[in-house]
Design an enzyme around this catalytic site. Structure first.
Site, short mmCIF file in Angstrom:
data_model
loop_
_atom_site.label_atom_id
_atom_site.label_comp_id
_atom_site.label_asym_id
_atom_site.label_seq_id
_atom_site.Cartn_x
_atom_site.Cartn_y
_atom_site.Cartn_z
N LYS B 81 0.85 -1.19 0.00
CA LYS B 81 0.00 0.00 0.00
C LYS B 81 0.88 1.24 0.00
CE LYS B 81 -3.91 1.94 2.65
NZ LYS B 81 -4.90 1.63 3.72
N SER B 150 -9.51 1.55 2.64
CA SER B 150 -8.60 2.36 1.85
C SER B 150 -7.51 1.55 1.15
CB SER B 150 -7.91 3.38 2.77
OG SER B 150 -7.18 2.70 3.79
N SER B 174 -10.12 -0.92 6.85
CA SER B 174 -9.50 -0.86 5.52
C SER B 174 -8.73 -2.09 5.10
CB SER B 174 -8.55 0.34 5.45
OG SER B 174 -9.26 1.54 5.54
#
Lengths: 443, 443
Positions: B81, B150, B174
């Site tokens: 990420k 996210s 997330s």
């Protein structure tokens, strides 16, 4: 008086009891006699029940007579600050609101001391909610002076030979400062190493239990008894890798510790005579100590500690102050309300500053075994209302580093001044190693 | 396609590389080909450099040829990420403000993965600052639907067979929600067990790194590589007593776990079809599972999690939003400003509620080995702007309990729905034991 049983250290008293040279009942009786003699001057005790103490002492003697396994504090009396729950005595936190409150069970601290064999002699005077409103305790060295606070009664009772050991607490400077003012040994372990289950919490981020005694060895023995993991305190995290009493029992150290003499923002609060007193002490230590300035982010430390403390006071005591204004002193209410409007982000930033200070101090401990500084701004102030300035403790409270004070110095009025020794976080055994060296040097 | 190298699990790929049946270069090439084929639809990657990945792969192959000791993920590609710092690729946190930002060094997470032999294939799309502003990633099962967020790119890339493994993060929901929406395995370990050094912090109290894969065994291998103590993250506290990959490698369990089917306040957010889908699943498990209501203080959990999160967002991102309003999306600024006026006492009370929830859950684990609930309110919603509701993750994020999701169910539109399994805090090995049993049962 020096030959009286109540004047023995805890380790000497415990050894004498184990050897059959005296009994817990005789020891406790000597402490009770001392209290009866001196309490009207010192006012160290809030709940003290001679018969309850003697009953525990007789049970200790009976256990020894039966040949039971006994703990390291078997038969030795201890005083507990009156914010620490006990099932057999009220716990009132220095507050009219809690007058006569009887906890259903012992705090973790009281239970661990009993498990180590200690006799809970009674509860010692605390300022209201362990804050600033004093409750009349005097300094055993001079009854016109404060013993410090908030652990006023615990420090005064040990200093006045009323009891061998006592437990206090520190959120700002309430363990180390009274020890310095009263001329005894005081120890605040690394944050999160003594359970606070069953203790009044005024700031979980800052509250530490701490210990008083009249020798370094006694601090180590009591520390070993109390530093036990407990799922009941969510902030327990640290545990010394070695028994502290192994350190104090070691043959004398051959190698001197590497020490840093630190000043920093607290020294702006020191009395005029203090730099000279400390510079002379440090000069006497010779080459093993170097002066190190704590600048930079340390200049923000006192403000950040106040933010954490004040926000916590409102979170923990705000509702109580609003619901019972007539039962709580104005000074206390003013302290508590100061935290009402602090914003969460400022609180978070203050806790992050505390972490940054820990990182900076971790770096310092790569070059030094321990730090040395003053334990208080000077001698105990005159007057009983003001318990003194906590500036010399607050950085070590907010960072959670282990610290202790040695009663090695005197001020211009002959009152005691403590040498504060600070160790690396979570490595209290290193603190004790350095403190033992300094303590032996002064003998 | 199922026989392509990019479709192997990480453990199968690592075994094939070690056995010389394939090479890291061939595996990484297959992943790159898949990305080239599909990225214009999925939009999972923000910084992806094929040559950099192939260089790492060739180094892995050379190390193996030399007979070097190799780690459990030797030669296997991983996506990170884009809030996780890497020295060889930019880290932009989904923000124009950080466009092209090149960290000076790897995060702890990237360094540990490299030490385990992994190839950092590239950085995956995150919403802005790991909050809600989506950045165009689509769900591999249906490009008209969100992959969740996210950690949008990490989940989508693993689900689309572009990479074997990926790391995401969870502050609200997330990690687990995108795994549920994308039909893969997702795992958020106990709070404080993976270092966040070198990762964007939006709430130190809530931020967790979490893992994605296409098998439970792969989660365990990656978890073992990442759950290493690091003094650089002050909140590291837990470490599993056993390697998770030992659990997943054990011979089949003979004894079924004792499971609780928990509902609680999140279920007010569930889609209409969800109770029937889950009741049917639970009925199929028979007597090993009992429904347990999470009432009482659990009703305050979602509000308290929002208080902690919003206060933290302002503390961490408020200054950035005020100084660079034109570089930050309105949706993000609105989220951040929501925490500006939260009072410290409310924040402290919310963190204390979290601890009370942990205590209550600790009690539940005296009778159950694991809890089972939905991993999301339903199937992935249509549309790419809204990444879905985090209600089903927030209690487990704020309490820090370990949780994972198994891709076992489907909704009325044929989209995946995850079964969320929650273990006792700090005992992730027990979570894996229960999850393994449920995963095997579904095969």
């Amino acid at each position: 008086m020096e030959n009286d049983l109540n004047c023995l250290t805890a380790s000497a008293a415990a050894a004498a009891i184990r050897a059959g040279e005296t009994s817990s009942e005789m020891l406790v009786s000597a402490c009770i006699a001392r209290i009866n003699d001196r309490e009207s001057t010192v006012h160290a005790w809030v709940n003290f029940n001679a018969e309850n103490a003697l009953t525990q002492a007789r049970e200790c003697d009976a256990a020894l007579a039966r040949g039971d396994d006994v703990g390291p504090l078997h038969g030795v009396p201890v005083g507990l600050k009156d914010i620490i729950d006990t099932a057999d005595l009220p716990t009132e936190s220095g507050s009219r609101l809690f007058a006569g409150r009887r906890p259903a069970q012992d705090s973790a601290c009281a239970a661990l001391l009993r498990a180590a064999g200690a006799v809970i002699l009674g509860k010692t005077v605390t300022t209201e909610f362990a804050l600033t409103q004093a409750r009349g305790t005097t300094n055993p060295h001079d009854p016109s002076r404060t013993p410090g606070g908030s652990s006023s009664g615990s420090a005064a009772a040990v200093a006045d030979f009323m009891v061998q050991l006592a437990v206090g607490s520190q959120t700002g400077g309430s363990v180390i400062r009274p020890a310095s003012f009263c001329g005894i040994y005081g120890y605040k372990p690394t944050y999160g190493s003594i359970s606070r289950r069953g203790v009044l919490i005024i700031s979980r981020y800052l509250d530490h239990l701490g210990l008083y005694s009249r020798s370094l060895e006694d601090l180590a023995i009591m520390g070993d008894a109390l530093m036990q993991r407990d799922a009941g305190d969510f902030d327990m995290r640290f545990h010394p890798e070695r028994q502290l009493s192994e350190i104090t029992a070691e043959p004398e150290a051959t190698e001197a510790p590497r020490l840093a003499y630190v000043k920093g923002p607290a020294w702006d609060h020191a009395e005029d005579h203090m730099p000279a007193v400390f510079d002379a002490y440090v000069a006497g230590l010779g080459g093993i100590i170097q002066e190190v300035e704590l600048g930079g982010i340390f200049d923000q430390a006192l403000d950040a500690q106040a933010t954490i403390m004040n926000a916590s006071l409102w979170a923990n005591l705000g509702e109580l102050c609003e619901q019972h204004p007539e039962e709580i002193e104005d000074e206390t209410k003013e302290r508590v309300i100061a935290g009402r409007d602090i914003r969460a982000a400022d609180f978070i930033h203050a806790t992050e500053l505390a972490d940054s200070l820990v990182r900076a101090l971790d770096g310092l401990f790569e070059n030094y075994d321990a730090l040395v500084t003053a334990a208080a701004p000077g001698e105990a102030p005159t007057g009983l209302d003001y318990t003194g300035n906590a500036a010399f403790q607050r950085i070590w409270t907010m960072t959670g580093l282990p610290t202790l004070t040695l009663p090695l110095l005197q001020g211009p009025n002959g009152m005691p001044i403590g040498v504060q020794v600070i160790g690396p976080k979570g490595r209290d055994e290193e603190l004790f190693r350095a403190a033992r060296w300094l303590d032996a040097l002064a003998e």
